[in-house]
Design an enzyme around this catalytic site. Sequence first.
Site, short mmCIF file in Angstrom:
data_model
loop_
_atom_site.label_atom_id
_atom_site.label_comp_id
_atom_site.label_asym_id
_atom_site.label_seq_id
_atom_site.Cartn_x
_atom_site.Cartn_y
_atom_site.Cartn_z
N HIS A 131 -34.13 -11.32 93.78
CA HIS A 131 -34.43 -11.53 92.37
C HIS A 131 -33.15 -11.43 91.54
O HIS A 131 -32.59 -10.35 91.37
CB HIS A 131 -35.44 -10.48 91.92
CG HIS A 131 -35.90 -10.62 90.52
ND1 HIS A 131 -35.72 -9.63 89.56
CD2 HIS A 131 -36.55 -11.63 89.88
CE1 HIS A 131 -36.23 -10.01 88.42
NE2 HIS A 131 -36.75 -11.22 88.58
N HIS B 251 -30.82 -15.45 82.97
CA HIS B 251 -32.27 -15.26 82.83
C HIS B 251 -32.76 -15.45 81.40
O HIS B 251 -33.72 -16.18 81.15
CB HIS B 251 -32.67 -13.87 83.32
CG HIS B 251 -34.14 -13.59 83.15
ND1 HIS B 251 -34.66 -13.03 81.99
CD2 HIS B 251 -35.19 -13.81 83.97
CE1 HIS B 251 -35.96 -12.92 82.11
NE2 HIS B 251 -36.32 -13.37 83.30
#
Length: 307
Positions: free
Chosen positions: A42, A84
């Site tokens: 991740h 992100h």
Amino acid sequence: MKHLPRLPLAATLALGITPLAAQADALEQQLTDLQGFQIIAHRGASGYAPEHTWPAYDKARDMGADYLELDLHMSADNRLMVIHDDTLDRTTNGEGNVKDHTLEALKALDAGSWFNQAHPERADDAYAGAQLLTLDEVIDRYGDDVRYYIETKSPERYPDLQRALVETLEAEGLVDAGSVIIQSFSQDSLQQIHALNPDIPLVQLVWYSTTEDSDGLVEWTGVTPAPAEITDADFQAIADYAVGIGPNVTYEDRDVMDASFVDQAHANGLLVHPYTINEPEDMQRLIDWGVDGMFTNFPDRLNAIVD
């Protein structure tokens, strides 16, 4: 290349064919590999190093991750940026929206020092000054030696993102190499990508939470009903364009999915890749439920359990 009609993943593998391009050995191998458990890093090994930087990706690769996750936005001059958030404030020393800055301005930012401040127990002087990365840079560094799990972030902000992404992946040979999965919370984004190149495996992200008015669960974008109400038809609608679904597992310490959700998804030909699982006991619980992989900030922890 002529494309076969799409069938649910489980059915196609049972027939010994790929759902997308029977003559593409690498794509067939990728779909076969997806039937095994996948460790998805991740934002890289973001528990140990600043997310979406070289240290995070290098550590994830060295820790045995099967996929490196990349989140994509676009710069003001239309470069695909790996970050992100919509904004720069959390993970850089910059401010404002990613889309309002040129590549040159974005590359001048420090994307690593924040990690040392937020996680002094894992701080490393080498992280200070880490740069934001472009998709091109990541591909140039790793090529098809790794597999990429790419998320289209806020695609409504970037009308050209889907086409630019697919063209980049095709030009680099990563689709034919079976080296990429694309995920999104945006059903429209995934369907656009599927129309551009149906050989790319897609995963529909979902986020289940409560509302201010009710304790009942709802899915953030409305792509499915609540897990307790989801039907085979709902899963089949996703299977029309995707090979899997990526749910959150909990919301405010409340489980929002369980083993029956996994079983139902599998029965409708969908993989299940939940996010983001960092504690070993949670990893083991989901493995026991039969998930096909999971996102984690700590790939080494998950690798130790899977091994």
